[in-house]
Design a protein around this motif. Structure first.
Motif, mmCIF file in Angstrom:
data_model
loop_
_atom_site.group_PDB
_atom_site.id
_atom_site.type_symbol
_atom_site.label_atom_id
_atom_site.label_comp_id
_atom_site.label_asym_id
_atom_site.label_seq_id
_atom_site.Cartn_x
_atom_site.Cartn_y
_atom_site.Cartn_z
ATOM 1 N N ARG A 136 44.772 27.015 72.262
ATOM 2 C CA ARG A 136 45.664 26.663 73.363
ATOM 3 C C ARG A 136 44.878 25.921 74.438
ATOM 4 N NH1 ARG A 136 44.515 29.758 77.673
ATOM 5 N NH2 ARG A 136 43.689 31.843 77.346
ATOM 6 N N THR A 160 43.771 31.212 69.737
ATOM 7 C CA THR A 160 44.815 32.242 69.662
ATOM 8 C C THR A 160 45.047 32.741 68.249
ATOM 9 O OG1 THR A 160 46.533 30.555 69.494
ATOM 10 C CG2 THR A 160 45.996 31.366 71.706
ATOM 11 N N GLU A 171 49.486 24.045 72.510
ATOM 12 C CA GLU A 171 48.763 24.620 71.386
ATOM 13 C C GLU A 171 48.452 23.550 70.359
ATOM 14 O OE1 GLU A 171 51.128 27.952 70.016
ATOM 15 O OE2 GLU A 171 49.928 29.282 71.266
#
Length: 163
Positions: free
Chosen positions: A68, A101, A45
């Motif tokens: 990510r 994300t 990430e």
């Protein structure tokens, strides 16, 4: 004979150090190899800051986000999307919607969010995606040849189209 006497008289004065190991000693006398450095965990990430920011329906600007690493599935599934089949340029919108994300305080990031971003933010995210997925990192540690100070350099270009 005088030399012999002289040598034998000097011989007792030279003593072997008791703490030195014998050269023929077994493996217990050899130094253990230095332990290998612990492997670095895989970083999956990457945080980013959008140049302008996504403005949601209530007028809140969201700039800080997390992306990510993409999987093969992330790159294959959008190819079945009708929007991508009709317009291949839409691929990056769908792909970014899958790999981002977090974005500010939004509860969910999807392709609808990405398609409503400013063009400069979209270009930033496309470049950022290429950088983090190309080699798994975007920076390399180097040492200055003159002052020997360590520092990091950017491996990928910071503008769209650079490499």
């Amino acid at each position: 004979m005088r030399r012999t006497a002289s040598r034998s008289a000097a011989a007792p004065a030279v003593a072997e150090p008791a703490s030195e190991p014998d050269a023929w000693s077994g493996p217990e006398q050899t130094a253990a190899p230095a332990p290998a450095p612990a492997p670095q965990p895989l970083r999956t990430e990457f945080e980013f800051e959008l140049p302008r920011g996504y403005v949601d329906d209530s007028g809140t600007v969201h700039r800080h986000g997390v992306m990510r690493l993409a999987t093969a599935r992330d790159e294959l599934i959008p190819m079945r999307d009708v929007r991508v089949q009709e317009n291949p340029a839409y691929l990056s919108v769908v792909l970014l919607g899958r790999v981002i994300t977090q974005l500010g305080t939004l509860s969910m990031v999807h392709d609808g969010v990405v398609e409503n971003m400013f063009a400069s933010d979209l270009a930033f995210l496309q470049d950022f995606y290429r950088q983090v997925n190309a080699e798994g990192h975007t920076r390399a540690a180097v040492t200055c040849p003159h002052c020997e100070e360590p520092f990091e350099v950017e491996l990928g270009g910071s503008r769209l189209g650079e490499s």
